[in-house]
Design a protein around this motif. Structure first.
Motif, PDB file in Angstrom:
ATOM      1  N   HIS B 161      25.002  -3.407 -15.247  1.00  0.00           N
ATOM      2  CA  HIS B 161      24.362  -3.816 -16.499  1.00  0.00           C
ATOM      3  C   HIS B 161      23.494  -2.670 -17.020  1.00  0.00           C
ATOM      4  O   HIS B 161      22.822  -1.997 -16.234  1.00  0.00           O
ATOM      5  CB  HIS B 161      23.512  -5.064 -16.258  1.00  0.00           C
ATOM      6  CG  HIS B 161      23.025  -5.662 -17.540  1.00  0.00           C
ATOM      7  ND1 HIS B 161      21.904  -5.205 -18.195  1.00  0.00           N
ATOM      8  CD2 HIS B 161      23.524  -6.653 -18.309  1.00  0.00           C
ATOM      9  CE1 HIS B 161      21.732  -5.904 -19.307  1.00  0.00           C
ATOM     10  NE2 HIS B 161      22.710  -6.791 -19.396  1.00  0.00           N
ATOM     11  N   PRO B 162      23.501  -2.443 -18.340  1.00  0.00           N
ATOM     12  CA  PRO B 162      22.755  -1.296 -18.883  1.00  0.00           C
ATOM     13  C   PRO B 162      21.265  -1.290 -18.510  1.00  0.00           C
ATOM     14  O   PRO B 162      20.682  -0.215 -18.327  1.00  0.00           O
ATOM     15  CB  PRO B 162      22.933  -1.452 -20.403  1.00  0.00           C
ATOM     16  CG  PRO B 162      24.250  -2.158 -20.546  1.00  0.00           C
ATOM     17  CD  PRO B 162      24.326  -3.109 -19.383  1.00  0.00           C
ATOM     18  N   TYR B 163      20.673  -2.450 -18.389  1.00  0.00           N
ATOM     19  CA  TYR B 163      19.256  -2.496 -18.014  1.00  0.00           C
ATOM     20  C   TYR B 163      19.081  -2.074 -16.558  1.00  0.00           C
ATOM     21  O   TYR B 163      18.180  -1.309 -16.212  1.00  0.00           O
ATOM     22  CB  TYR B 163      18.723  -3.911 -18.226  1.00  0.00           C
ATOM     23  CG  TYR B 163      17.248  -4.104 -17.935  1.00  0.00           C
ATOM     24  CD1 TYR B 163      16.285  -3.825 -18.907  1.00  0.00           C
ATOM     25  CD2 TYR B 163      16.816  -4.589 -16.717  1.00  0.00           C
ATOM     26  CE1 TYR B 163      14.936  -4.015 -18.658  1.00  0.00           C
ATOM     27  CE2 TYR B 163      15.466  -4.787 -16.450  1.00  0.00           C
ATOM     28  CZ  TYR B 163      14.525  -4.504 -17.426  1.00  0.00           C
ATOM     29  OH  TYR B 163      13.191  -4.698 -17.168  1.00  0.00           O
ATOM     30  N   ALA B 164      19.978  -2.553 -15.696  1.00  0.00           N
ATOM     31  CA  ALA B 164      19.916  -2.169 -14.283  1.00  0.00           C
ATOM     32  C   ALA B 164      20.190  -0.677 -14.132  1.00  0.00           C
ATOM     33  O   ALA B 164      19.584   0.000 -13.292  1.00  0.00           O
ATOM     34  CB  ALA B 164      20.924  -2.993 -13.476  1.00  0.00           C
ATOM     35  N   GLY B 272      18.958 -15.485 -11.472  1.00  0.00           N
ATOM     36  CA  GLY B 272      17.682 -14.802 -11.288  1.00  0.00           C
ATOM     37  C   GLY B 272      17.837 -13.415 -10.687  1.00  0.00           C
ATOM     38  O   GLY B 272      16.856 -12.702 -10.509  1.00  0.00           O
ATOM     39  N   ASP B 273      19.074 -13.024 -10.391  1.00  0.00           N
ATOM     40  CA  ASP B 273      19.350 -11.650  -9.946  1.00  0.00           C
ATOM     41  C   ASP B 273      18.984 -10.719 -11.097  1.00  0.00           C
ATOM     42  O   ASP B 273      19.535 -10.826 -12.185  1.00  0.00           O
ATOM     43  CB  ASP B 273      20.838 -11.539  -9.592  1.00  0.00           C
ATOM     44  CG  ASP B 273      21.211 -10.180  -8.988  1.00  0.00           C
ATOM     45  OD1 ASP B 273      20.542  -9.173  -9.287  1.00  0.00           O
ATOM     46  OD2 ASP B 273      22.183 -10.131  -8.220  1.00  0.00           O
ATOM     47  N   ARG B 274      18.060  -9.809 -10.854  1.00  0.00           N
ATOM     48  CA  ARG B 274      17.592  -8.929 -11.927  1.00  0.00           C
ATOM     49  C   ARG B 274      18.486  -7.710 -12.105  1.00  0.00           C
ATOM     50  O   ARG B 274      18.302  -6.934 -13.043  1.00  0.00           O
ATOM     51  CB  ARG B 274      16.147  -8.503 -11.671  1.00  0.00           C
ATOM     52  CG  ARG B 274      15.196  -9.686 -11.784  1.00  0.00           C
ATOM     53  CD  ARG B 274      13.819  -9.358 -11.280  1.00  0.00           C
ATOM     54  NE  ARG B 274      12.886  -8.969 -12.329  1.00  0.00           N
ATOM     55  CZ  ARG B 274      12.339  -9.788 -13.201  1.00  0.00           C
ATOM     56  NH1 ARG B 274      12.641 -11.063 -13.210  1.00  0.00           N
ATOM     57  NH2 ARG B 274      11.473  -9.334 -14.088  1.00  0.00           N
ATOM     58  N   LEU B 275      19.418  -7.495 -11.198  1.00  0.00           N
ATOM     59  CA  LEU B 275      20.326  -6.358 -11.334  1.00  0.00           C
ATOM     60  C   LEU B 275      21.681  -6.788 -11.867  1.00  0.00           C
ATOM     61  O   LEU B 275      22.304  -6.071 -12.649  1.00  0.00           O
ATOM     62  CB  LEU B 275      20.511  -5.665  -9.974  1.00  0.00           C
ATOM     63  CG  LEU B 275      19.289  -4.881  -9.505  1.00  0.00           C
ATOM     64  CD1 LEU B 275      19.557  -4.250  -8.158  1.00  0.00           C
ATOM     65  CD2 LEU B 275      18.908  -3.803 -10.519  1.00  0.00           C
ATOM     66  N   TYR B 301      15.061 -15.250  -4.162  1.00  0.00           N
ATOM     67  CA  TYR B 301      15.198 -13.897  -3.632  1.00  0.00           C
ATOM     68  C   TYR B 301      16.052 -12.993  -4.520  1.00  0.00           C
ATOM     69  O   TYR B 301      16.260 -11.834  -4.203  1.00  0.00           O
ATOM     70  CB  TYR B 301      15.732 -13.933  -2.198  1.00  0.00           C
ATOM     71  CG  TYR B 301      14.745 -14.561  -1.263  1.00  0.00           C
ATOM     72  CD1 TYR B 301      13.550 -13.921  -0.970  1.00  0.00           C
ATOM     73  CD2 TYR B 301      14.967 -15.818  -0.707  1.00  0.00           C
ATOM     74  CE1 TYR B 301      12.611 -14.497  -0.131  1.00  0.00           C
ATOM     75  CE2 TYR B 301      14.033 -16.413   0.131  1.00  0.00           C
ATOM     76  CZ  TYR B 301      12.859 -15.747   0.416  1.00  0.00           C
ATOM     77  OH  TYR B 301      11.929 -16.327   1.236  1.00  0.00           O
ATOM     78  N   GLY B 302      16.558 -13.543  -5.621  1.00  0.00           N
ATOM     79  CA  GLY B 302      17.258 -12.705  -6.581  1.00  0.00           C
ATOM     80  C   GLY B 302      18.413 -11.940  -5.962  1.00  0.00           C
ATOM     81  O   GLY B 302      19.217 -12.496  -5.212  1.00  0.00           O
ATOM     82  N   HIS B 303      18.473 -10.643  -6.274  1.00  0.00           N
ATOM     83  CA  HIS B 303      19.591  -9.828  -5.797  1.00  0.00           C
ATOM     84  C   HIS B 303      19.690  -9.821  -4.276  1.00  0.00           C
ATOM     85  O   HIS B 303      20.782  -9.702  -3.722  1.00  0.00           O
ATOM     86  CB  HIS B 303      19.435  -8.394  -6.317  1.00  0.00           C
ATOM     87  CG  HIS B 303      20.623  -7.527  -6.052  1.00  0.00           C
ATOM     88  ND1 HIS B 303      21.796  -7.657  -6.759  1.00  0.00           N
ATOM     89  CD2 HIS B 303      20.842  -6.536  -5.151  1.00  0.00           C
ATOM     90  CE1 HIS B 303      22.676  -6.777  -6.302  1.00  0.00           C
ATOM     91  NE2 HIS B 303      22.119  -6.085  -5.326  1.00  0.00           N
ATOM     92  N   ASP B 304      18.574  -9.922  -3.594  1.00  0.00           N
ATOM     93  CA  ASP B 304      18.578  -9.887  -2.124  1.00  0.00           C
ATOM     94  C   ASP B 304      18.920 -11.224  -1.473  1.00  0.00           C
ATOM     95  O   ASP B 304      18.832 -11.344  -0.239  1.00  0.00           O
ATOM     96  CB  ASP B 304      17.205  -9.426  -1.600  1.00  0.00           C
ATOM     97  CG  ASP B 304      17.167  -7.908  -1.375  1.00  0.00           C
ATOM     98  OD1 ASP B 304      18.185  -7.243  -1.633  1.00  0.00           O
ATOM     99  OD2 ASP B 304      16.113  -7.405  -0.956  1.00  0.00           O
ATOM    100  N   ALA B 305      19.321 -12.200  -2.249  1.00  0.00           N
ATOM    101  CA  ALA B 305      19.591 -13.525  -1.667  1.00  0.00           C
ATOM    102  C   ALA B 305      20.595 -13.453  -0.517  1.00  0.00           C
ATOM    103  O   ALA B 305      20.488 -14.196   0.456  1.00  0.00           O
ATOM    104  CB  ALA B 305      20.099 -14.480  -2.749  1.00  0.00           C
TER     105      ALA B 305
END
Lengths: 342, 342
Positions: B161-164, B272-275, B301-305
């Protein structure tokens, strides 16, 4: 104690006062507070305060035709119209970079009160604060409630969110890393670029920077890097590192007990704000009790919505700040009345 | 071309192969690929791949009793049980820091194919990839579909994703800032700390680090800083800067056309994964057509789930990987069947 000096042209006054501030973490200090005050002498005064890199020049005026930082919000026909409202703004304590010690939002609020003393302004019609300005407004409404009739707090809450604090702390480490090796500007630029990611949203980046990366000197360069580099360079040219560091810290020192806010307060929150989550705005309004009301804006600009969604912010301000006939009841300031603007 | 070498103890094999890889951006290179293969020789083989700092040691085994990076997912009684499944994993190309040139996820997939050649494994029962491993799995399923029966892609999509990408680019700038003057470790530590903010969520930070800041040597220190410092130090001790830089870039070079993925694929996304935003996982599954199915996990835990919600991930893997009698129909692989696990 404060002494005023300045110059007046066509309802625009730009000046400074010398004041003595008993600061919260850095002892008693002599300060010069720079302000601009624009509008008819007999009009009600509204104080406008912005983010940590904002300043006293909110909009073009007779003394300074250059654009201000709130050009879209302070203009003829807007709720904040300098032809019928006196707009007051100042440079934050520490904005010159001359204070290398912890600065508190409470210090800023006390400085506002000293400025009002010096200018002979008993009471503001309203204090409108965006981002850091909202924190200062909450402090003013707690420490000097007699100095304002109402508060509008946009994109700011009673506490920093722990995740946002961590984000800022890492930005400060980027500055420290640059300072280690006399690469001060690169450190501050990187800090600003990281901050930009917190001010904006993935949705905006997804639309603006949806392009493949390039290879440049054997390294990957992604689509947003030109934009971020430019944002960093512009910031470094304008803001001293010490000013930014101390004002950034100041956000993390911020703490207000909402129950102590003694002024009717409209909280405007942005859904998707990555620095001030909606849940904190809701907690604030709950704590404000009968003094609090919440409006929620949905915007892909996140924390920076106040700089970008000026029409919608202005509509909210107009509804809030317009003079009401004595016969008209004040809108119900309770947490039951939560408005969402989409 | 590949040649295998290694040692076998009680169904655990740890070895390396020498291979020649025609890389996408860095020419043809001789490589040594390090792997671990654990489980009965006649069991179906599942390849497990993790984030860019993961490696071949996924779980404790007879050759190496130390904890692996996927200890909670690869264990007796789990869907990935080394007593009845052969678990294969490797060190990513570039993980040793020996390649200072752009590395592509396509290169990683080609390396997996070379490793399978050398080990005499025609076809994997499944490739289970988390984060970067999901990107590699998508490349494998595009470039070498005959080498795997199914793909499970957790917390990864067909594109960055462009933001990531912007977030990672700034982390790389932190490393560059450190390298300016031999503060390499501090730069890499700062990069890792910024990465941690993208791997986790505000909700988690809000619970873990809800404490007032302290003043330390005249500067503000926020509650999360001890945790972040420790995360940075641990990372720096383990990962060469060049390895991290090139694998970070590799994520931003990643591009797969979902329509070209020729293998049944379960996409597990975390709300909720921010990446990897859910919207990208949905786009991927739409593009996969009849080959794609989506399950959504809600986790703070987002991306680290995938590292934290091991019970829930395991339940999804169990449903996906368990052997089915020939009479049982394969579940409908279509975007209509979107499961949400809360």
């Amino acid at each position: 104690m404060a002494r005023a000096a300045g110059s007046d042209v066509d309802h625009a006054r730009r000046g400074s006062i010398d004041a003595v501030l008993a600061s919260r973490h850095a002892g008693t200090r002599k300060l010069r507070l720079n302000y601009e005050l624009v509008g008819p002498a007999d009009a009600p005064v509204v104080f406008v305060a912005g983010g940590i890199s904002a300043h006293r020049h909110v909009a073009a005026n007779a003394l300074d035709a250059g654009n201000g930082w709130a050009e879209g919000l302070v203009a003829a026909g807007r709720a904040l119209d300098p032809s019928c409202t006196r707009i007051l703004a100042f440079d934050y304590v520490g904005a010159c970079g001359g204070i290398d010690a912890p600065i508190d939002t409470a210090d800023q609020a006390d400085a506002v009160a000293l400025l009002l003393d010096a200018l002979g302004i008993d009471r503001l019609e309203a204090f409108v604060g965006y981002s850091y300005g909202a924190l200062v407004g909450l402090q003013l409404a707690t420490r000097h409630p007699q100095r304002l009739r109402k508060l509008v707090a946009v994109s700011g809450a009673h506490r920093p969110h722990p995740y946002a604090s961590a984000w800022r702390a890492l930005q400060r480490k980027a500055v420290a890393l640059g300072q280690l090796q006399c690469a001060d500007e690169q450190g501050l630029s990187l800090a600003r670029q990281f901050a930009m990611l917190s001010y904006r949203t993935p949705e905006e980046f997804g639309e603006r920077f949806d392009a493949a990366p390039t290879l440049s000197n054997g390294h990957v360069r992604v689509a947003a890097e030109d934009y971020l580099d430019a944002a960093g360079a512009k910031f470094v040219a304008r803001i001293p590192a010490t000013a930014w560091l101390r004002l950034s810290e100041s956000i993390d020192l911020h703490a207000v007990d909402p129950a102590q806010v003694a002024v009717p307060t409209l909280v405007i929150a942005v859904e998707g704000d990555r620095l001030v989550p909606l849940s904190d705005a809701v907690s604030l309004v709950e704590g404000l009790g009968l003094n609090g009301r919440l409006r929620v804006l949905r915007s892909q600009y996140g924390h920076d919505a106040f700089l970008k969604e000026t029409d919608r912010i202005d509509a909210m301000l107009a509804a809030e700040l317009r003079p009401r006939p004595a016969s008209e009841p004040i809108p119900n300031f309770s947490t039951d009345s939560i408005g969402v603007s989409v």
